[in-house]
Design a protein around this motif. Structure first.
Motif, short mmCIF file in Angstrom:
data_model
loop_
_atom_site.label_atom_id
_atom_site.label_comp_id
_atom_site.label_asym_id
_atom_site.label_seq_id
_atom_site.Cartn_x
_atom_site.Cartn_y
_atom_site.Cartn_z
N GLU A 1 0.83 -1.21 0.00
CA GLU A 1 0.00 0.00 0.00
C GLU A 1 0.87 1.26 0.00
O GLU A 1 0.57 2.23 -0.72
CB GLU A 1 -0.92 0.01 1.22
CG GLU A 1 -2.01 -1.03 1.16
CD GLU A 1 -2.80 -1.14 2.44
OE1 GLU A 1 -3.89 -1.73 2.39
OE2 GLU A 1 -2.35 -0.66 3.50
N ALA A 2 1.94 1.26 0.78
CA ALA A 2 2.81 2.43 0.89
C ALA A 2 3.64 2.66 -0.37
O ALA A 2 4.14 3.76 -0.60
CB ALA A 2 3.73 2.29 2.10
N ASN A 3 3.81 1.64 -1.19
CA ASN A 3 4.68 1.72 -2.36
C ASN A 3 3.96 1.56 -3.69
O ASN A 3 4.60 1.27 -4.70
CB ASN A 3 5.80 0.68 -2.24
CG ASN A 3 6.77 1.06 -1.16
OD1 ASN A 3 7.66 1.88 -1.38
ND2 ASN A 3 6.60 0.48 0.01
N LEU A 4 2.65 1.77 -3.70
CA LEU A 4 1.89 1.60 -4.94
C LEU A 4 2.46 2.43 -6.09
O LEU A 4 2.53 1.95 -7.22
CB LEU A 4 0.42 1.96 -4.73
CG LEU A 4 -0.47 0.87 -4.16
CD1 LEU A 4 -1.88 1.40 -3.95
CD2 LEU A 4 -0.48 -0.36 -5.03
N SER A 5 2.87 3.64 -5.80
CA SER A 5 3.37 4.50 -6.88
C SER A 5 4.65 3.95 -7.49
O SER A 5 4.93 4.18 -8.66
CB SER A 5 3.61 5.92 -6.37
OG SER A 5 4.61 5.92 -5.36
N ARG A 6 5.42 3.19 -6.74
CA ARG A 6 6.65 2.59 -7.25
C ARG A 6 6.40 1.27 -7.96
O ARG A 6 7.29 0.73 -8.61
CB ARG A 6 7.62 2.33 -6.08
CG ARG A 6 8.10 3.59 -5.44
CD ARG A 6 8.93 3.36 -4.21
NE ARG A 6 9.80 2.19 -4.30
CZ ARG A 6 10.43 1.66 -3.25
NH1 ARG A 6 10.26 2.18 -2.05
NH2 ARG A 6 11.20 0.62 -3.40
N LEU A 7 5.21 0.74 -7.82
CA LEU A 7 4.92 -0.59 -8.35
C LEU A 7 4.17 -0.57 -9.67
O LEU A 7 3.76 -1.60 -10.16
CB LEU A 7 4.12 -1.39 -7.32
CG LEU A 7 4.84 -1.61 -6.00
CD1 LEU A 7 3.91 -2.26 -4.97
CD2 LEU A 7 6.10 -2.45 -6.18
N GLY A 8 3.96 0.59 -10.24
CA GLY A 8 3.34 0.67 -11.56
C GLY A 8 1.84 0.55 -11.56
O GLY A 8 1.23 0.29 -12.59
N THR A 9 1.22 0.71 -10.42
CA THR A 9 -0.24 0.68 -10.35
C THR A 9 -0.69 1.77 -9.40
O THR A 9 0.07 2.21 -8.55
CB THR A 9 -0.75 -0.70 -9.91
OG1 THR A 9 -2.18 -0.70 -9.99
CG2 THR A 9 -0.36 -1.05 -8.50
N GLN A 10 -1.89 2.20 -9.56
CA GLN A 10 -2.46 3.23 -8.70
C GLN A 10 -3.65 2.65 -7.96
O GLN A 10 -4.34 1.78 -8.48
CB GLN A 10 -2.90 4.44 -9.52
CG GLN A 10 -1.73 5.11 -10.24
CD GLN A 10 -0.70 5.66 -9.28
OE1 GLN A 10 -1.01 6.28 -8.29
NE2 GLN A 10 0.58 5.41 -9.58
N PRO A 11 -3.94 3.14 -6.76
CA PRO A 11 -5.12 2.64 -6.03
C PRO A 11 -6.39 2.96 -6.80
O PRO A 11 -6.45 3.93 -7.55
CB PRO A 11 -5.06 3.39 -4.70
CG PRO A 11 -4.13 4.52 -4.89
CD PRO A 11 -3.23 4.18 -6.04
N ALA A 12 -7.39 2.12 -6.61
CA ALA A 12 -8.68 2.33 -7.27
C ALA A 12 -9.29 3.64 -6.80
O ALA A 12 -9.20 4.00 -5.63
CB ALA A 12 -9.62 1.17 -6.97
N GLN A 13 -9.91 4.36 -7.71
CA GLN A 13 -10.57 5.61 -7.37
C GLN A 13 -11.98 5.29 -6.92
O GLN A 13 -12.70 4.55 -7.58
CB GLN A 13 -10.63 6.53 -8.60
CG GLN A 13 -9.26 6.93 -9.14
CD GLN A 13 -8.52 7.80 -8.15
OE1 GLN A 13 -9.10 8.65 -7.49
NE2 GLN A 13 -7.21 7.58 -8.04
N SER A 14 -12.38 5.84 -5.78
CA SER A 14 -13.75 5.60 -5.33
C SER A 14 -14.71 6.51 -6.09
O SER A 14 -14.35 7.61 -6.48
CB SER A 14 -13.85 5.87 -3.83
OG SER A 14 -13.49 7.20 -3.53
N GLY A 15 -15.88 5.99 -6.35
CA GLY A 15 -16.91 6.76 -7.02
C GLY A 15 -16.78 6.85 -8.53
O GLY A 15 -17.46 7.61 -9.17
#
Length: 124
Positions: A109-123
């Protein structure tokens, strides 16, 4: 370093016949680790677990709980009441494993930006 019992076979997760590989597959399944992490805070009933773990079906939760119980990672307590009341909690081994799985999940969770994916956008 933990001492091993010389009477026990050496575990080798790379060996296809080693029971450790089966347990690893249960824990690293889509739902296994999430159940362990969800139970870190204490006992939960089936319906509470289902609400806590978004997207899991009743069938998959029931199967995952059975497998983790058979692996000795969670325990099931039936209160013997009508209507039925059953809850689940981590065993000592499950607690030790859940700590490690939580650390992994937190790191991801803390490294999502380094892993080539972004968290799901709510709504959306």
């Amino acid at each position: 370093m933990q001492q091993t019992d010389p009477a026990l076979p050496v575990a080798d997760v790379f060996n296809a016949d080693c029971p450790s590989r089966m347990i690893l597959s249960h824990v690293s399944s889509r739902w296994g680790g999430l159940v362990l992490v969800a139970l870190r805070d204490g006992r939960l009933r089936f319906s509470e677990l289902r609400r806590r773990i978004g997207g899991i079906s009743e069938r998959m939760l029931a199967q995952t709980l059975q497998v983790l119980k058979a692996d000795g990672l969670i325990s099931r307590r039936d209160h013997g009441e009508v209507p039925p009341r059953v809850d689940y909690c981590l065993t000592e081994a499950g607690e030790a494993l859940a700590i490690r799985y939580f650390e992994l999940a937190h790191w991801i969770e803390a490294n999502l930006s380094r892993l080539g994916t972004q968290p799901a956008q709510s709504g959306s």
